[in-house]
Write a protein that holds these residues in place. Sequence first.
Motif, PDB file in Angstrom:
ATOM      1  N   GLY A 237       0.813  -1.211   0.000  1.00 52.37           N
ATOM      2  CA  GLY A 237       0.000   0.000   0.000  1.00 52.37           C
ATOM      3  C   GLY A 237       0.846   1.259   0.000  1.00 52.37           C
ATOM      4  N   GLU A 238       1.918   1.259   0.787  1.00 56.04           N
ATOM      5  CA  GLU A 238       2.798   2.425   0.824  1.00 56.04           C
ATOM      6  C   GLU A 238       3.508   2.610  -0.509  1.00 56.04           C
ATOM      7  OE1 GLU A 238       6.482   4.329   3.434  1.00 56.04           O
ATOM      8  OE2 GLU A 238       5.987   2.194   3.645  1.00 56.04           O
ATOM      9  N   PHE A 239       3.993   1.512  -1.072  1.00 54.38           N
ATOM     10  CA  PHE A 239       4.677   1.615  -2.362  1.00 54.38           C
ATOM     11  C   PHE A 239       3.737   2.140  -3.434  1.00 54.38           C
ATOM     12  CE2 PHE A 239       5.781  -0.154  -6.510  1.00 54.38           C
ATOM     13  CZ  PHE A 239       7.052   0.358  -6.673  1.00 54.38           C
ATOM     14  N   HIS A 240       2.513   1.637  -3.472  1.00 50.61           N
ATOM     15  CA  HIS A 240       1.551   2.076  -4.483  1.00 50.61           C
ATOM     16  C   HIS A 240       1.262   3.562  -4.347  1.00 50.61           C
ATOM     17  CE1 HIS A 240      -2.145   2.358  -6.862  1.00 50.61           C
ATOM     18  NE2 HIS A 240      -1.755   1.241  -7.453  1.00 50.61           N
ATOM     19  N   ARG A 241       1.126   4.035  -3.112  1.00 49.56           N
ATOM     20  CA  ARG A 241       0.846   5.460  -2.889  1.00 49.56           C
ATOM     21  C   ARG A 241       2.013   6.324  -3.364  1.00 49.56           C
ATOM     22  NH1 ARG A 241       2.484   8.696   0.974  1.00 49.56           N
ATOM     23  NH2 ARG A 241       3.239   6.995   2.295  1.00 49.56           N
ATOM     24  N   LEU A 242       3.233   5.943  -3.016  1.00 48.07           N
ATOM     25  CA  LEU A 242       4.402   6.718  -3.425  1.00 48.07           C
ATOM     26  C   LEU A 242       4.619   6.644  -4.941  1.00 48.07           C
ATOM     27  CD1 LEU A 242       6.853   5.780  -0.528  1.00 48.07           C
ATOM     28  CD2 LEU A 242       5.759   8.001  -0.918  1.00 48.07           C
ATOM     29  N   LEU A 243       4.320   5.496  -5.525  1.00 49.76           N
ATOM     30  CA  LEU A 243       4.452   5.363  -6.978  1.00 49.76           C
ATOM     31  C   LEU A 243       3.487   6.299  -7.693  1.00 49.76           C
ATOM     32  CD1 LEU A 243       5.589   3.841  -9.475  1.00 49.76           C
ATOM     33  CD2 LEU A 243       3.693   2.226  -9.192  1.00 49.76           C
ATOM     34  N   HIS A 244       2.252   6.366  -7.222  1.00 50.10           N
ATOM     35  CA  HIS A 244       1.265   7.248  -7.853  1.00 50.10           C
ATOM     36  C   HIS A 244       1.728   8.702  -7.793  1.00 50.10           C
ATOM     37  CE1 HIS A 244      -2.576   8.736  -9.240  1.00 50.10           C
ATOM     38  NE2 HIS A 244      -2.664   9.519  -8.174  1.00 50.10           N
ATOM     39  N   ALA A 245       2.274   9.121  -6.652  1.00 52.23           N
ATOM     40  CA  ALA A 245       2.786  10.490  -6.536  1.00 52.23           C
ATOM     41  C   ALA A 245       3.962  10.712  -7.486  1.00 52.23           C
ATOM     42  CB  ALA A 245       3.203  10.769  -5.096  1.00 52.23           C
ATOM     43  N   ALA A 246       4.809   9.691  -7.637  1.00 55.55           N
ATOM     44  CA  ALA A 246       5.974   9.815  -8.515  1.00 55.55           C
ATOM     45  C   ALA A 246       5.564   9.969  -9.971  1.00 55.55           C
ATOM     46  CB  ALA A 246       6.881   8.602  -8.348  1.00 55.55           C
ATOM     47  N   THR A 247       4.580   9.202 -10.423  1.00 59.30           N
ATOM     48  CA  THR A 247       4.158   9.300 -11.824  1.00 59.30           C
ATOM     49  C   THR A 247       3.473  10.629 -12.112  1.00 59.30           C
ATOM     50  OG1 THR A 247       2.066   8.162 -11.337  1.00 59.30           O
ATOM     51  CG2 THR A 247       3.925   6.805 -12.082  1.00 59.30           C
ATOM     52  N   GLU A 248       2.952  11.286 -11.100  1.00 59.04           N
ATOM     53  CA  GLU A 248       2.334  12.600 -11.311  1.00 59.04           C
ATOM     54  C   GLU A 248       3.368  13.703 -11.492  1.00 59.04           C
ATOM     55  OE1 GLU A 248      -0.377  13.249  -8.028  1.00 59.04           O
ATOM     56  OE2 GLU A 248      -2.078  12.632  -9.292  1.00 59.04           O
ATOM     57  N   SER A 249       4.579  13.506 -10.973  1.00 54.95           N
ATOM     58  CA  SER A 249       5.581  14.569 -10.994  1.00 54.95           C
ATOM     59  C   SER A 249       6.706  14.337 -11.995  1.00 54.95           C
ATOM     60  CB  SER A 249       6.203  14.722  -9.592  1.00 54.95           C
ATOM     61  OG  SER A 249       6.925  13.553  -9.238  1.00 54.95           O
ATOM     62  N   ALA A 250       6.759  13.153 -12.607  1.00 56.65           N
ATOM     63  CA  ALA A 250       7.936  12.813 -13.397  1.00 56.65           C
ATOM     64  C   ALA A 250       7.594  12.275 -14.777  1.00 56.65           C
ATOM     65  CB  ALA A 250       8.779  11.780 -12.639  1.00 56.65           C
ATOM     66  N   ASP A 251       8.593  12.322 -15.663  1.00 57.22           N
ATOM     67  CA  ASP A 251       8.484  11.728 -17.000  1.00 57.22           C
ATOM     68  C   ASP A 251       8.892  10.263 -16.989  1.00 57.22           C
ATOM     69  OD1 ASP A 251       7.907  14.279 -18.296  1.00 57.22           O
ATOM     70  OD2 ASP A 251      10.013  14.768 -17.946  1.00 57.22           O
ATOM     71  N   VAL A 252       9.704   9.882 -16.008  1.00 53.60           N
ATOM     72  CA  VAL A 252      10.172   8.509 -15.879  1.00 53.60           C
ATOM     73  C   VAL A 252      10.438   8.261 -14.401  1.00 53.60           C
ATOM     74  CG1 VAL A 252      12.569   9.203 -16.360  1.00 53.60           C
ATOM     75  CG2 VAL A 252      11.913   6.807 -16.622  1.00 53.60           C
ATOM     76  N   VAL A 253      10.147   7.038 -13.965  1.00 55.38           N
ATOM     77  CA  VAL A 253      10.365   6.658 -12.564  1.00 55.38           C
ATOM     78  C   VAL A 253      11.368   5.517 -12.515  1.00 55.38           C
ATOM     79  CG1 VAL A 253       9.310   5.760 -10.448  1.00 55.38           C
ATOM     80  CG2 VAL A 253       8.044   7.379 -11.893  1.00 55.38           C
ATOM     81  N   PHE A 254      12.326   5.627 -11.594  1.00 56.34           N
ATOM     82  CA  PHE A 254      13.297   4.564 -11.352  1.00 56.34           C
ATOM     83  C   PHE A 254      13.030   3.966  -9.978  1.00 56.34           C
ATOM     84  CE2 PHE A 254      15.311   7.238 -14.474  1.00 56.34           C
ATOM     85  CZ  PHE A 254      16.016   6.365 -15.280  1.00 56.34           C
ATOM     86  N   THR A 255      12.913   2.649  -9.921  1.00 64.18           N
ATOM     87  CA  THR A 255      12.789   1.987  -8.632  1.00 64.18           C
ATOM     88  C   THR A 255      13.991   1.073  -8.436  1.00 64.18           C
ATOM     89  OG1 THR A 255      11.622  -0.036  -9.330  1.00 64.18           O
ATOM     90  CG2 THR A 255      10.282   1.954  -8.959  1.00 64.18           C
ATOM     91  N   SER A 256      14.324   0.814  -7.166  1.00 64.00           N
ATOM     92  CA  SER A 256      15.391  -0.139  -6.867  1.00 64.00           C
ATOM     93  C   SER A 256      14.903  -1.097  -5.795  1.00 64.00           C
ATOM     94  CB  SER A 256      16.666   0.575  -6.416  1.00 64.00           C
ATOM     95  OG  SER A 256      16.512   1.126  -5.134  1.00 64.00           O
ATOM     96  N   GLY A 257      15.231  -2.375  -5.975  1.00 62.73           N
ATOM     97  CA  GLY A 257      14.831  -3.415  -5.041  1.00 62.73           C
ATOM     98  C   GLY A 257      13.455  -3.970  -5.354  1.00 62.73           C
ATOM     99  N   GLY A 258      13.158  -5.122  -4.745  1.00 65.43           N
ATOM    100  CA  GLY A 258      11.826  -5.692  -4.850  1.00 65.43           C
ATOM    101  C   GLY A 258      11.467  -6.284  -6.188  1.00 65.43           C
ATOM    102  N   VAL A 259      12.479  -6.772  -6.965  1.00 66.55           N
ATOM    103  CA  VAL A 259      12.178  -7.279  -8.310  1.00 66.55           C
ATOM    104  C   VAL A 259      12.624  -8.721  -8.514  1.00 66.55           C
ATOM    105  CG1 VAL A 259      12.269  -4.995  -9.362  1.00 66.55           C
ATOM    106  CG2 VAL A 259      14.362  -6.371  -9.245  1.00 66.55           C
ATOM    107  N   SER A 260      13.150  -9.369  -7.463  1.00 65.01           N
ATOM    108  CA  SER A 260      13.724 -10.694  -7.647  1.00 65.01           C
ATOM    109  C   SER A 260      12.679 -11.783  -7.423  1.00 65.01           C
ATOM    110  CB  SER A 260      14.925 -10.863  -6.706  1.00 65.01           C
ATOM    111  OG  SER A 260      15.693 -11.970  -7.091  1.00 65.01           O
ATOM    112  N   LYS A 261      13.130 -12.969  -7.002  1.00 66.32           N
ATOM    113  CA  LYS A 261      12.226 -14.121  -6.889  1.00 66.32           C
ATOM    114  C   LYS A 261      11.961 -14.533  -5.445  1.00 66.32           C
ATOM    115  CE  LYS A 261      13.662 -15.949 -11.384  1.00 66.32           C
ATOM    116  NZ  LYS A 261      14.266 -17.080 -12.121  1.00 66.32           N
ATOM    117  N   GLY A 262      12.399 -13.696  -4.493  1.00 68.78           N
ATOM    118  CA  GLY A 262      12.194 -14.047  -3.103  1.00 68.78           C
ATOM    119  C   GLY A 262      10.858 -13.552  -2.580  1.00 68.78           C
ATOM    120  N   ASP A 263      10.710 -13.614  -1.251  1.00 69.82           N
ATOM    121  CA  ASP A 263       9.524 -13.047  -0.612  1.00 69.82           C
ATOM    122  C   ASP A 263       9.700 -11.537  -0.477  1.00 69.82           C
ATOM    123  OD1 ASP A 263       8.630 -15.638  -0.361  1.00 69.82           O
ATOM    124  OD2 ASP A 263       9.378 -15.870   1.694  1.00 69.82           O
ATOM    125  N   PHE A 264       8.609 -10.837  -0.239  1.00 71.51           N
ATOM    126  CA  PHE A 264       8.617  -9.395   0.024  1.00 71.51           C
ATOM    127  C   PHE A 264       9.151  -8.589  -1.156  1.00 71.51           C
ATOM    128  CE2 PHE A 264       9.738 -11.698   4.005  1.00 71.51           C
ATOM    129  CZ  PHE A 264       8.497 -11.603   4.634  1.00 71.51           C
TER     130      PHE A 264
END
Length: 407
Positions: A237-264
């Motif tokens: 929920g926190e990530f989704h909220r921050l992502l929505h704010a980021a897409t409103e202010s930017a032309d491109v968004v960069f994220t780090s972490g949370g993309v592998s095959k583990g939990d969380f």
Amino acid sequence: MTSRPATSQVRSVDDHRDAIQQLLRPLAARPAESAAVPAALGRQLAEDVHAPVDLPVFRNSAMDGYAVRAASVVVAPVTLPLAGVVAAGNPGTTPLPDGAAMKVMTGAPIPPGADCVVPVEDAHSDSVAVTIERGRSAGEFVREAGTDVRTGELLVSAGTRLAPRHIAALAAVGVAEVPVSRPIRAAILTTGDELVPAGSTLRPGQIYNSNGIALAAALTANGVLVAGVEHSTDDPGEFHRLLHAATESADVVFTSGGVSKGDFEVVKEVLQPLGGQFGSVAVQPGGPQGLTVVDGVPVLSFPGNPVSTIVSFEVFARPLLRRLAGLPEIETWELPLLEPVKSPAGRRQFLRGRVTHAGVTAASGPGSHLIAGMAWADVLIDLPATSTAIPAGATVLVRSLSAAPSR
């Protein structure tokens, strides 16, 4: 929001870079904005600028000296009556009498009738006359109007990254404002319960968040305006909220972490249902990667290990961002390898390297956590996926980590 099918297919480095370029290429059409010339330094010119006036604006003297007719000083030494003084800023409309001289300052208008200037070093005078010790030919030390640039001629081309020399030329022809490309705006969103900001006291299991700072520095150094840097816990929920704010202010968004095959894996958990592509790229470091378009904004998702984040930016995003910002291409060249290295089969490896006068050597091991070791590197050593053992002396391709040429 644009949906994309999820995929687990292993991509090559070139294929993944092409996919990112496809997402970012529309940013080339971002609108222009007007900037005052003094504030336009480092900005990319959006349109050709043509000279609105001649430069020089008028015929003027290149030296402190005496404006004369060349025919009057053919036989030197010769003494001529002084008919006046023309200072810089003088309209210079008084004609030069026949057989006379006028004292002129550097940059002052050449009086009508004069066709050359005798420098002060070649003359001596009193208040009424000047003795010319050396004759001059017509045109000497006279700057003709328009000999630098003429009205309507191209002064600076569209796409130019404005340097001090361009600012000087624009100011010299009286241009007050220029159209410049709006900088690409990027937002950064790091993730992970374990990350805390620098300056905090580390508790067991915590590490400092370097990725947000590193990405912001990398983007700024490559002509991108950082619109915001935020951090999310592993709560969707926190990530989704921050992502929505980021897409409103930017032309491109960069994220780090949370993309592998583990939990969380919060980035993957939130973005995959929105059409995000998450999978492996045949690269080391930086294998897990993600691409999504959210509310029309590209979201580039890099793995969270610090070296993986930086190398992912260098390999996949930096080349195109520099082109879009009007910056020079990243320098690449070939060097002999000073020590043997190993590379994983089937993966294109980007080792961190240090250049010496004799060649290049690995600055640290291949681990994606060795961020302190990367501080000693000035290049990436690009090892092809087909190589597993490269001997000392072999020629390898290196890519500069610097904004300016390394050699």
